[in-house]
Scaffold this motif. Structure first.
Motif, PDB file in Angstrom:
ATOM      1  N   ARG A  43      -3.971 -16.573  64.220  1.00 24.35           N
ATOM      2  CA  ARG A  43      -5.422 -16.394  64.310  1.00 24.35           C
ATOM      3  C   ARG A  43      -5.801 -15.622  65.569  1.00 24.35           C
ATOM      4  O   ARG A  43      -6.646 -14.719  65.523  1.00 24.35           O
ATOM      5  N   GLU A  44      -5.180 -15.965  66.670  1.00 25.25           N
ATOM      6  CA  GLU A  44      -5.470 -15.257  67.920  1.00 25.25           C
ATOM      7  C   GLU A  44      -5.083 -13.784  67.820  1.00 25.25           C
ATOM      8  O   GLU A  44      -5.796 -12.908  68.339  1.00 25.25           O
ATOM      9  N   ASN A  45      -3.970 -13.508  67.154  1.00 30.02           N
ATOM     10  CA  ASN A  45      -3.537 -12.115  66.999  1.00 30.02           C
ATOM     11  C   ASN A  45      -4.521 -11.323  66.147  1.00 30.02           C
ATOM     12  O   ASN A  45      -4.863 -10.179  66.468  1.00 30.02           O
ATOM     13  N   TYR A  46      -4.976 -11.922  65.050  1.00 29.73           N
ATOM     14  CA  TYR A  46      -5.948 -11.234  64.196  1.00 29.73           C
ATOM     15  C   TYR A  46      -7.244 -10.969  64.959  1.00 29.73           C
ATOM     16  O   TYR A  46      -7.836  -9.885  64.857  1.00 29.73           O
ATOM     17  N   GLU A  47      -7.693 -11.946  65.707  1.00 28.18           N
ATOM     18  CA  GLU A  47      -8.916 -11.776  66.491  1.00 28.18           C
ATOM     19  C   GLU A  47      -8.750 -10.647  67.503  1.00 28.18           C
ATOM     20  O   GLU A  47      -9.649  -9.809  67.676  1.00 28.18           O
ATOM     21  N   ALA A  48      -7.593 -10.605  68.149  1.00 24.99           N
ATOM     22  CA  ALA A  48      -7.337  -9.561  69.145  1.00 24.99           C
ATOM     23  C   ALA A  48      -7.343  -8.176  68.503  1.00 24.99           C
ATOM     24  O   ALA A  48      -7.859  -7.210  69.084  1.00 24.99           O
ATOM     25  N   ILE A  49      -6.784  -8.064  67.299  1.00 23.32           N
ATOM     26  CA  ILE A  49      -6.777  -6.767  66.602  1.00 23.32           C
ATOM     27  C   ILE A  49      -8.204  -6.315  66.308  1.00 23.32           C
ATOM     28  O   ILE A  49      -8.564  -5.149  66.505  1.00 23.32           O
ATOM     29  N   ILE A  50      -9.040  -7.243  65.821  1.00 21.59           N
ATOM     30  CA  ILE A  50     -10.434  -6.911  65.486  1.00 21.59           C
ATOM     31  C   ILE A  50     -11.173  -6.385  66.707  1.00 21.59           C
ATOM     32  O   ILE A  50     -11.934  -5.410  66.624  1.00 21.59           O
TER      33      ILE A  50
END
Length: 472
Positions: A43-50
């Motif tokens: 989840r943190e990785n997806y948020e960082a990509i966004i």
């Protein structure tokens, strides 16, 4: 060596999540508990990509992937809860004496609600981060946010603000879904509160990106939870009547029309009775004195009963009207049971006249207050307008029979919209104070539609209102 670009950083995080997902699947196949921290890391990785690279995020549909990460967990928890409920019910039906375990259901429900609340907080925080990244000030969301997008010197919309609005739009829909799931597993007042919260999120999403049909589709689902068939159809139509219709709205609308067809078949056939029947009392001269004494002693009770009967009668008439009105438009939309159109229109017309009432004062028979009555009539005329619009659209490769059918369906649609709106306009003209009538917004919408579509106005003038609706 230069620092990696935003795209390179996003790519690394994306590849990391692909690897983490593969490991999760291997663990699931081997029936080995996976590391609980993996989900959080993904989840943190997806948020960082966004927040790192919008173009990369859009290319790989990261916002949807982030939601799917939450949705899979939601589905797991729902499955656990359903299994626990089914197990308890199965043991009871089979007469198996097992110790009651309400604590298990309570524990699963609490775990579910805790996850939904945590996810809600996450998406609220994500919206704040998106606002900060793209320079969206607080209070920017409004009924016409798209038109308020900052213009640069060349008159073009600010690209960054547009990106931010689209991302916030999606987050608001996800927040609405989370609140809706809370409501599904809530009780009493909490259920109503969560549904109201979900509706608020969806309406905000619709206001900041009016070209999207997604929020209206979700509002249609909410309306179906409460049995509001007319409201659900209105929202499904809104979901289709935009630049970007929601992909499954048409299919779900057909399902809704099929459910309505069943509800319509359950209605009583005779609807010609008035909303409230006056009790008939026949007295002889000999018994008149006794009867008058009894009537005097029971006057309060009779008035109370009459009031209850009136409320009940109005509610039943309104419910019947909504079911029949949806059925009327369902016939035209699905192009089935066309031979029943004239009869259904007659019933709808009768119900509408009964609810509009008569006399110099309006009665609030479409809701509890004037605004609710006005909204119902606006939705009614909007549904009629979209029905005509849907039938007017031409598709390539139509056969001669299909062209003839379409012409006949359009004739039916014109008859319906002009007949029903005639009742509304006539009722408005009978009022002592026309300027404050709750019928005016619907009449205004209808007149603006005619002004924008002169071909419709011409077609309407050719409709012979004395003739029954043309059926196939």
């Amino acid at each position: 060596m230069s620092a990696p670009s935003s795209t390179e950083r996003a790519q690394r995080l994306y590849e990391k999540n692909i690897e983490l997902e593969k490991n999760r699947r291997r663990s699931a196949q081997a029936r080995v508990p996976s590391d609980p921290n993996v989900w959080q890391q993904m989840r943190e990785n997806y948020e960082a990509i966004i927040l790192e690279d919008h173009a990369f995020s859009e290319q790989h549909n990261i916002e949807y992937a982030l939601w799917q990460l939450h949705y899979k967990r939601i589905e797991e928890l729902r499955a656990h809860y359903s299994a626990a409920v089914s197990s308890a019910g199965s043991n009871t039906s089979q007469g198996v004496k097992v110790p009651p375990r309400p604590d298990r259901l309570t524990k699963i429900r609490l775990q579910f609600k805790t996850f939904l609340s945590e996810a809600t907080g996450f998406y609220h925080d994500l919206i704040l981060k998106i606002r900060a990244k793209y320079g969206l000030p607080f209070g920017y969301f409004s009924d016409d946010s798209e038109s308020q997008i900052v213009m640069d010197k060349d008159g073009k919309k600010s690209t960054d603000i547009k990106k931010g609005l689209v991302s916030c739009h999606r987050c608001l829909i996800y927040l609405g879904d989370l609140a809706r799931y809370k409501g599904l597993y809530g009780d009493g007042d909490s259920k109503s509160r969560e549904y109201a919260a979900a509706s608020s999120y969806y309406l905000q999403a619709a206001s900041i990106l009016t070209s999207s049909g997604n929020p209206h589709h979700q509002l249609a689902i909410l309306a179906s939870y409460t049995g509001d068939e007319l409201g659900a159809v209105y929202r499904y139509f809104r979901s289709l009547a935009v630049d970007n219709p929601f992909s499954t709205a048409r299919d779900n609308l057909i399902v809704a029309f099929e459910k309505n067809r069943h509800n319509y078949s359950q209605l009583p056939g005779d609807v010609k009775a008035p909303l409230v029947k006056e009790p008939a009392v026949r007295l002889s001269g000999k018994d008149r004195g006794k009867a008058e004494a009894k009537l005097a002693s029971k006057e309060i009770n009779m008035e109370s009963n009459a009031a209850r009967e009136k409320v009940s009668g109005v509610q039943d008439a309104f419910k019947s009207f909504c079911i029949r009105f949806v059925r009327l438009n369902g016939i035209l939309f699905t192009r089935t049971s066309l031979e029943t159109f004239a009869d259904v229109l007659s019933l709808v017309s009768h119900d509408l006249c009964e609810l509009l009432s008569s006399g110099p004062e309006e009665e609030l028979n479409f809701g509890t207050h004037a605004a609710e009555n006005a909204l119902l009539l606006v939705r009614m005329v909007s549904i009629l307008v979209f029905t005509v619009y849907n039938l007017k659209r031409e598709s390539d490769g139509q056969t001669y029979a299909e062209i003839v059918q379409r012409t006949a369906l359009l004739q039916n649609a014109f008859v319906a919209v002009f007949e029903l709106m005639r009742h509304v306009v006539e009722r408005c003209s009978q009022l002592r104070d026309v300027s404050s009538s709750y019928t005016l917004p619907a009449i205004l919408v209808f007149l603006e539609w005619l002004a924008c579509c002169p071909d419709v106005a011409v077609a309407g003038s050719d409709v012979d209102e004395k003739q029954p609706a043309f059926s196939i």
